[in-house]
Scaffold this active site. Structure first.
Site, PDB file in Angstrom:
ATOM      1  N   GLY A  16       4.823   1.289   4.769  1.00  0.00           N
ATOM      2  CA  GLY A  16       6.140   1.908   4.622  1.00  0.00           C
ATOM      3  C   GLY A  16       7.164   1.045   3.899  1.00  0.00           C
ATOM      4  O   GLY A  16       7.880   1.521   3.012  1.00  0.00           O
ATOM      5  N   GLY A  68       2.316   2.172  10.778  1.00  0.00           N
ATOM      6  CA  GLY A  68       3.300   3.246  10.650  1.00  0.00           C
ATOM      7  C   GLY A  68       3.994   3.613  11.951  1.00  0.00           C
ATOM      8  O   GLY A  68       4.652   4.651  12.039  1.00  0.00           O
ATOM      9  N   GLU A  84      -5.512  -5.088  10.583  1.00  0.00           N
ATOM     10  CA  GLU A  84      -4.524  -4.031  10.780  1.00  0.00           C
ATOM     11  C   GLU A  84      -4.829  -3.279  12.078  1.00  0.00           C
ATOM     12  O   GLU A  84      -5.680  -2.371  12.084  1.00  0.00           O
ATOM     13  CB  GLU A  84      -4.573  -3.047   9.612  1.00  0.00           C
ATOM     14  CG  GLU A  84      -4.234  -3.666   8.275  1.00  0.00           C
ATOM     15  CD  GLU A  84      -3.612  -2.634   7.356  1.00  0.00           C
ATOM     16  OE1 GLU A  84      -2.460  -2.832   6.963  1.00  0.00           O
ATOM     17  OE2 GLU A  84      -4.259  -1.615   7.066  1.00  0.00           O
ATOM     18  N   SER A  88       3.266  -2.225  10.391  1.00  0.00           N
ATOM     19  CA  SER A  88       4.716  -2.245  10.658  1.00  0.00           C
ATOM     20  C   SER A  88       5.363  -3.587  10.348  1.00  0.00           C
ATOM     21  O   SER A  88       6.276  -4.011  11.057  1.00  0.00           O
ATOM     22  CB  SER A  88       5.003  -1.810  12.099  1.00  0.00           C
ATOM     23  OG  SER A  88       4.567  -0.479  12.307  1.00  0.00           O
ATOM     24  N   GLU A 122      -6.982   4.581   7.709  1.00  0.00           N
ATOM     25  CA  GLU A 122      -6.785   6.003   7.377  1.00  0.00           C
ATOM     26  C   GLU A 122      -8.015   6.561   6.666  1.00  0.00           C
ATOM     27  O   GLU A 122      -8.335   7.748   6.803  1.00  0.00           O
ATOM     28  CB  GLU A 122      -5.498   6.170   6.552  1.00  0.00           C
ATOM     29  CG  GLU A 122      -4.268   5.997   7.448  1.00  0.00           C
ATOM     30  CD  GLU A 122      -3.022   5.497   6.760  1.00  0.00           C
ATOM     31  OE1 GLU A 122      -2.956   5.522   5.516  1.00  0.00           O
ATOM     32  OE2 GLU A 122      -2.100   5.044   7.474  1.00  0.00           O
ATOM     33  N   ASN A 136       0.871  -1.179   0.000  1.00  0.00           N
ATOM     34  CA  ASN A 136       0.000   0.000   0.000  1.00  0.00           C
ATOM     35  C   ASN A 136       0.909   1.230   0.000  1.00  0.00           C
ATOM     36  O   ASN A 136       1.474   1.584   1.032  1.00  0.00           O
ATOM     37  CB  ASN A 136      -0.891  -0.032   1.251  1.00  0.00           C
ATOM     38  CG  ASN A 136      -1.708   1.233   1.420  1.00  0.00           C
ATOM     39  OD1 ASN A 136      -1.810   2.045   0.490  1.00  0.00           O
ATOM     40  ND2 ASN A 136      -2.289   1.418   2.593  1.00  0.00           N
ATOM     41  N   TRP A 137       1.039   1.832  -1.167  1.00  0.00           N
ATOM     42  CA  TRP A 137       1.964   2.972  -1.281  1.00  0.00           C
ATOM     43  C   TRP A 137       1.388   4.244  -0.646  1.00  0.00           C
ATOM     44  O   TRP A 137       2.096   5.232  -0.505  1.00  0.00           O
ATOM     45  CB  TRP A 137       2.293   3.252  -2.752  1.00  0.00           C
ATOM     46  CG  TRP A 137       3.115   2.193  -3.420  1.00  0.00           C
ATOM     47  CD1 TRP A 137       3.554   1.006  -2.885  1.00  0.00           C
ATOM     48  CD2 TRP A 137       3.618   2.215  -4.772  1.00  0.00           C
ATOM     49  NE1 TRP A 137       4.282   0.300  -3.819  1.00  0.00           N
ATOM     50  CE2 TRP A 137       4.340   1.015  -4.986  1.00  0.00           C
ATOM     51  CE3 TRP A 137       3.524   3.130  -5.827  1.00  0.00           C
ATOM     52  CZ2 TRP A 137       4.961   0.717  -6.201  1.00  0.00           C
ATOM     53  CZ3 TRP A 137       4.138   2.835  -7.044  1.00  0.00           C
ATOM     54  CH2 TRP A 137       4.857   1.638  -7.218  1.00  0.00           C
ATOM     55  N   LYS A 138       0.107   4.220  -0.330  1.00  0.00           N
ATOM     56  CA  LYS A 138      -0.572   5.406   0.233  1.00  0.00           C
ATOM     57  C   LYS A 138      -0.369   6.608  -0.699  1.00  0.00           C
ATOM     58  O   LYS A 138      -0.302   6.436  -1.908  1.00  0.00           O
ATOM     59  CB  LYS A 138      -0.087   5.690   1.651  1.00  0.00           C
ATOM     60  CG  LYS A 138      -0.122   4.447   2.537  1.00  0.00           C
ATOM     61  CD  LYS A 138       0.029   4.754   3.992  1.00  0.00           C
ATOM     62  CE  LYS A 138       0.114   3.450   4.761  1.00  0.00           C
ATOM     63  NZ  LYS A 138      -0.022   3.616   6.190  1.00  0.00           N
ATOM     64  N   HIS A 174      -9.561   0.977   4.802  1.00  0.00           N
ATOM     65  CA  HIS A 174      -8.290   1.190   5.505  1.00  0.00           C
ATOM     66  C   HIS A 174      -8.536   2.146   6.671  1.00  0.00           C
ATOM     67  O   HIS A 174      -9.357   3.064   6.569  1.00  0.00           O
ATOM     68  CB  HIS A 174      -7.243   1.764   4.538  1.00  0.00           C
ATOM     69  CG  HIS A 174      -5.866   1.778   5.131  1.00  0.00           C
ATOM     70  ND1 HIS A 174      -5.455   2.744   6.023  1.00  0.00           N
ATOM     71  CD2 HIS A 174      -4.821   0.932   4.985  1.00  0.00           C
ATOM     72  CE1 HIS A 174      -4.211   2.485   6.387  1.00  0.00           C
ATOM     73  NE2 HIS A 174      -3.799   1.397   5.776  1.00  0.00           N
TER      74      HIS A 174
HETATM   75  C1  PEP Z   1      -0.868   0.108   6.061  1.00  0.00           C
HETATM   76  O1  PEP Z   1      -1.036   1.295   5.997  1.00  0.00           O
HETATM   77  O2  PEP Z   1      -1.691  -0.664   5.542  1.00  0.00           O
HETATM   78  C2  PEP Z   1       0.313  -0.397   6.774  1.00  0.00           C
HETATM   79  C3  PEP Z   1       0.333  -1.636   7.152  1.00  0.00           C
HETATM   80  O3  PEP Z   1       1.306   0.516   6.986  1.00  0.00           O
HETATM   81  P1  PEP Z   1       2.760   0.213   7.665  1.00  0.00           P
HETATM   82  O4  PEP Z   1       3.269  -1.072   7.070  1.00  0.00           O
HETATM   83  O5  PEP Z   1       3.593   1.383   7.292  1.00  0.00           O
HETATM   84  O6  PEP Z   1       2.519   0.078   9.121  1.00  0.00           O
END
Ligand code: PEP
Length: 250
Positions: free
Chosen positions: A232, A172, A166, A210, A98, A10-12, A96
Site C-alpha cells: 500500500g 494490507g 511476509e 504493513s 496473494e 509492489n503496486w499489485k 506472493h
Molecule cells: C505486499 O503485498 O507485499 C505488502 C507488503 O502489502 P502491504 O504493505 O500493503 O501490507
C-alpha cells in the site's frame, strides 16, 4: 556481511499508464535524496516497459509481480520471465501470498517460477509467510522452513535470490509482528538458508506487511532485515521514499 538495503514496491493490480508513469517519475526524482538503499518498483505487467523507460538513468530498478515457469507456449494470459526481462525488468516477485491464495500456488510452483526467473537472468524475490492460524498454533518457524526448502532451487546466490518474509495476516491489514517476532523469523530464515546455499550470508531478507514510514525505522533496524517489500505505501511516492530514507545503515 554488508548487504545493500532493498526497498521494493509492489503496486499489485493498481495503476493505469498515466498514473503509473507519474508515480515512477516521482520516485525517480526523489531517489537520490532518499539515501543509499536500492529502490525497486514492481508495477502491473502492462506498465513494466513504460515504468522502465520513466526510470531510465535513475538507478531505480523495475520488476514483475509474477511469471510463468515456461519461457513461452500455450498459456493464455500468462507472462514469462523472459518477457519481463525483455520489457526492462531485473527482478520478479514469486510466491506472493496473494498468488498462493488466489491461484493455488504451491511451493513446487514457486520453485519452478524461481528457476524460470534465473533462466531469464532475473533476480527472484521469493515470498514466504505464515497465516494467523499458523502463528497462533506456534507453527511459524517450521512453516517458514518448509516453504524455503520447497520454494528455493539449488544454486541460489545473493544476486539471484532475495527472500521476503511476509506474514499473511500483516499484509494490507495495518498489523505487524513485534520487532522480536520479526527478528526471530529472519534469524531462522538466515539459518535455514545456510543449509541451502553457501552464500546465505549475502542473500537479502526483506520484511513485508504493513510497512509504513512510521514503523519502517524499527523494522529496518533489525539485524537480519535487509529491506522491505511494500504494498500500500508504495503507491504514494512520498511514503515509499520516506521508508527508503528510514534505512540509515547502508
Ligand atoms: C505486499 O503485498 O507485499 C505488502 C507488503 O502489502 P502491504 O504493505 O500493503 O501490507
Amino acid at each position: 556481511m554488508a548487504r545493500r538495503t532493498l526497498i521494493a514496491g509492489n503496486w499489485k493490480m493498481n495503476g493505469l499508464i498515466a498514473d503509473g508513469i507519474a508515480l515512477a517519475r516521482d520516485v525517480a526524482a526523489g531517489a537520490a535524496a532518499a539515501g543509499k538503499a536500492e529502490l525497486l518498483l514492481c508495477p502491473p505487467v502492462t506498465l513494466v516497459s513504460s515504468v522502465a523507460a520513466a526510470l531510465k538513468g535513475s538507478g531505480v530498478a523495475v520488476g514483475g509481480q509474477d511469471c510463468h515457469a515456461k519461457a513461452n507456449g500455450a498459456h493464455t494470459g500468462d507472462i514469462s520471465a523472459e518477457m519481463l526481462a525483455d520489457a526492462g525488468a531485473q527482478y520478479v516477485i514469486v510466491g506472493h501470498s496473494e498468488r498462493r491464495t488466489d491461484h493455488g500456488e504451491t511451493d513446487g510452483v514457486v520453485r519452478a517460477k524461481t528457476e524460470a526467473a534465473w533462466r531469464a537472468g532475473l533476480s527472484a524475490i521469493v515470498c514466504i509467510g505464515e497465516t494467523l492460524a499458523q502463528r497462533e498454533a506456534g507453527r511459524t518457524l517450521p512453516l517458514l522452513e518448509a516453504q524455503l526448502r520447497g520454494s528455493i532451487p539449488a544454486g541460489a546466490t545473493a544476486t539471484k535470490l532475495v527472500v521476503a518474509y511476509e506474514p499473511v495476516w500483516a499484509i494490507g491489514t495495518g498489523k505487524t509482528p513485534t520487532v522480536a517476532e520479526v527478528a526471530d523469523a529472519h534469524r531462522h530464515i538466515r539459518a535455514v538458508l545456510g543449509g541451502l546455499t553457501t552464500g546465505a550470508d549475502a542473500v537479502r531478507l526483506l520484511y513485508g506487511g504493513s510497512m509504513k514510514p512510521a514503523n519502517a525505522p524499527e523494522l529496518l533496524a533489525i539485524a537480519d532485515v535487509d529491506g522491505g517489500l511494500i504494498g500500500g505505501a508504495s503507491l504514494k511516492a512520498g511514503d515509499f521514499l520516506a521508508i527508503a530514507a528510514a534505512s540509515t545503515t547502508n
